[in-house]
Design a protein around this motif. Structure first.
Motif, short mmCIF file in Angstrom:
data_model
loop_
_atom_site.label_atom_id
_atom_site.label_comp_id
_atom_site.label_asym_id
_atom_site.label_seq_id
_atom_site.Cartn_x
_atom_site.Cartn_y
_atom_site.Cartn_z
N TYR A 1 43.81 54.71 34.98
CA TYR A 1 44.51 53.69 34.19
C TYR A 1 44.67 52.34 34.89
O TYR A 1 44.98 51.35 34.24
CB TYR A 1 45.89 54.20 33.77
CG TYR A 1 45.80 55.44 32.93
CD1 TYR A 1 45.23 55.39 31.66
CD2 TYR A 1 46.25 56.66 33.41
CE1 TYR A 1 45.13 56.54 30.88
CE2 TYR A 1 46.16 57.81 32.63
CZ TYR A 1 45.59 57.73 31.37
OH TYR A 1 45.49 58.87 30.61
N VAL A 2 44.48 52.27 36.20
CA VAL A 2 44.65 51.01 36.92
C VAL A 2 43.34 50.51 37.51
O VAL A 2 42.96 49.36 37.34
CB VAL A 2 45.71 51.16 38.05
CG1 VAL A 2 45.84 49.87 38.84
CG2 VAL A 2 47.05 51.58 37.48
N GLU A 3 42.63 51.40 38.21
CA GLU A 3 41.44 50.98 38.95
C GLU A 3 40.15 51.00 38.14
O GLU A 3 39.18 50.35 38.50
CB GLU A 3 41.29 51.87 40.19
CG GLU A 3 42.48 51.74 41.12
CD GLU A 3 42.56 52.86 42.14
OE1 GLU A 3 41.71 53.78 42.10
OE2 GLU A 3 43.48 52.81 42.97
N ASN A 4 40.13 51.74 37.05
CA ASN A 4 38.94 51.82 36.20
C ASN A 4 38.72 50.47 35.53
O ASN A 4 39.61 49.96 34.86
CB ASN A 4 39.14 52.92 35.16
CG ASN A 4 37.85 53.36 34.53
OD1 ASN A 4 36.77 52.96 34.96
ND2 ASN A 4 37.96 54.17 33.50
N THR A 5 37.56 49.87 35.73
CA THR A 5 37.32 48.51 35.23
C THR A 5 36.66 48.46 33.86
O THR A 5 36.53 47.39 33.28
CB THR A 5 36.45 47.72 36.23
OG1 THR A 5 35.21 48.41 36.40
CG2 THR A 5 37.17 47.56 37.55
N GLU A 6 36.22 49.61 33.37
CA GLU A 6 35.65 49.62 32.01
C GLU A 6 35.89 50.96 31.35
O GLU A 6 36.19 51.95 31.99
CB GLU A 6 34.15 49.29 32.03
CG GLU A 6 33.29 50.25 32.79
CD GLU A 6 31.83 49.84 32.79
OE1 GLU A 6 30.99 50.75 32.75
OE2 GLU A 6 31.53 48.64 32.82
N GLY A 7 35.79 50.94 30.02
CA GLY A 7 36.01 52.16 29.25
C GLY A 7 35.27 52.07 27.94
O GLY A 7 34.45 51.17 27.72
N ASP B 1 34.81 46.06 28.90
CA ASP B 1 35.12 45.63 30.26
C ASP B 1 36.55 45.11 30.28
O ASP B 1 36.86 44.10 29.66
CB ASP B 1 34.13 44.54 30.70
CG ASP B 1 34.29 44.18 32.15
OD1 ASP B 1 35.02 44.87 32.88
OD2 ASP B 1 33.68 43.18 32.58
N TYR B 2 37.45 45.81 30.99
CA TYR B 2 38.87 45.45 30.99
C TYR B 2 39.13 44.12 31.70
O TYR B 2 40.02 43.37 31.31
CB TYR B 2 39.72 46.53 31.66
CG TYR B 2 39.61 47.89 31.03
CD1 TYR B 2 39.60 48.04 29.66
CD2 TYR B 2 39.51 49.01 31.82
CE1 TYR B 2 39.51 49.30 29.09
CE2 TYR B 2 39.43 50.28 31.26
CZ TYR B 2 39.42 50.42 29.89
OH TYR B 2 39.34 51.65 29.33
N ASP B 3 38.39 43.83 32.77
CA ASP B 3 38.52 42.57 33.51
C ASP B 3 39.94 42.34 34.01
O ASP B 3 40.43 41.21 34.08
CB ASP B 3 38.09 41.40 32.63
CG ASP B 3 37.02 40.56 33.29
OD1 ASP B 3 36.64 40.88 34.43
OD2 ASP B 3 36.57 39.58 32.66
N GLN B 4 40.65 43.42 34.38
CA GLN B 4 42.05 43.30 34.77
C GLN B 4 42.24 42.61 36.11
O GLN B 4 43.36 42.20 36.44
CB GLN B 4 42.74 44.68 34.79
CG GLN B 4 42.32 45.60 35.94
CD GLN B 4 41.18 46.51 35.58
OE1 GLN B 4 40.29 46.14 34.85
NE2 GLN B 4 41.22 47.74 36.09
N PHE B 5 41.18 42.42 36.90
CA PHE B 5 41.32 41.76 38.19
C PHE B 5 40.89 40.30 38.15
O PHE B 5 40.87 39.63 39.19
CB PHE B 5 40.54 42.52 39.26
CG PHE B 5 40.98 43.95 39.40
CD1 PHE B 5 42.25 44.25 39.87
CD2 PHE B 5 40.16 45.00 39.04
CE1 PHE B 5 42.69 45.56 39.99
CE2 PHE B 5 40.57 46.31 39.16
CZ PHE B 5 41.85 46.60 39.64
N ALA B 6 40.55 39.78 36.99
CA ALA B 6 40.14 38.38 36.87
C ALA B 6 41.37 37.47 36.87
O ALA B 6 42.36 37.74 36.18
CB ALA B 6 39.34 38.17 35.58
N TRP B 7 41.30 36.39 37.65
CA TRP B 7 42.42 35.46 37.76
C TRP B 7 42.81 34.89 36.39
O TRP B 7 43.99 34.74 36.08
CB TRP B 7 42.10 34.32 38.72
CG TRP B 7 43.17 33.29 38.69
CD1 TRP B 7 43.09 32.05 38.10
CD2 TRP B 7 44.50 33.39 39.19
NE1 TRP B 7 44.30 31.39 38.23
CE2 TRP B 7 45.17 32.19 38.89
CE3 TRP B 7 45.19 34.39 39.87
CZ2 TRP B 7 46.49 31.98 39.24
CZ3 TRP B 7 46.50 34.16 40.22
CH2 TRP B 7 47.14 32.96 39.91
N ALA B 8 41.84 34.59 35.54
CA ALA B 8 42.13 34.00 34.23
C ALA B 8 43.02 34.93 33.39
O ALA B 8 43.91 34.46 32.68
CB ALA B 8 40.83 33.69 33.48
#
Length: 158
Positions: A105-111, A127-134
């Protein structure tokens, strides 16, 4: 944060925390006790200032203002941005979860996102893109609309 005062031993350090609540409304929060500071004089020209954040501090973007004083005069002032997030890796945080759940739920970057009927459907990559600054910046902007008192509750933030 390392301060470089002009060759004088620092006698005190003071700090305040403020955050944006409304679109342009700055407020000094009542949550300054969520962040504590310690000062260590490394030598005559260097002061190490470290901060400890409470595990239940409200999430959001804050400004820290630090002032180093020595011999009755202000020697050094600075500000820094502090971004507070929920921490699923810390057992002290309310959103702490197991390593298996963090991986999913946190580290997976796509689903997959499923579309269609129960008997005729297709999965599409998302692509979750949860680590992108934007995305963090947009999320922080949305949080500014929420009262600071509610930002410590993960259910309300979600």
């Amino acid at each position: 944060l390392v301060a470089h005062p002009d060759g004088v031993l620092a006698s005190a350090v003071s700090a305040s925390v403020s955050g944006k609540v409304g679109k342009d409304e700055d407020t000094t929060s009542d949550y300054g006790d969520q962040l504590t500071f310690d000062m260590a004089q490394k030598d005559v020209t260097e002061v190490l200032i470290s901060g400890t954040l409470s595990s239940d501090a409200p999430v959001g973007e804050y400004t820290i203002a630090v002032e180093v004083q020595g011999e009755g005069a202000t020697m050094y002032k600075t500000t820094a941005t502090l971004i507070v997030l929920f921490n699923p890796y810390s057992s002290k945080d309310g959103v702490y979860t197991s390593a298996k759940n963090r991986a999913e739920y946190v580290e997976n970057t796509e689903g997959l996102v499923w579309q269609g009927l129960s008997d005729n459907n297709n999965g599409y990559t998302w692509d979750y893109d949860q680590f992108a600054w934007a995305n963090l910046d947009r999320t922080l902007n949305l949080l500014r609309r929420m009262p600071i008192a509610d930002r410590g509750d993960a259910a309300l933030v979600s």
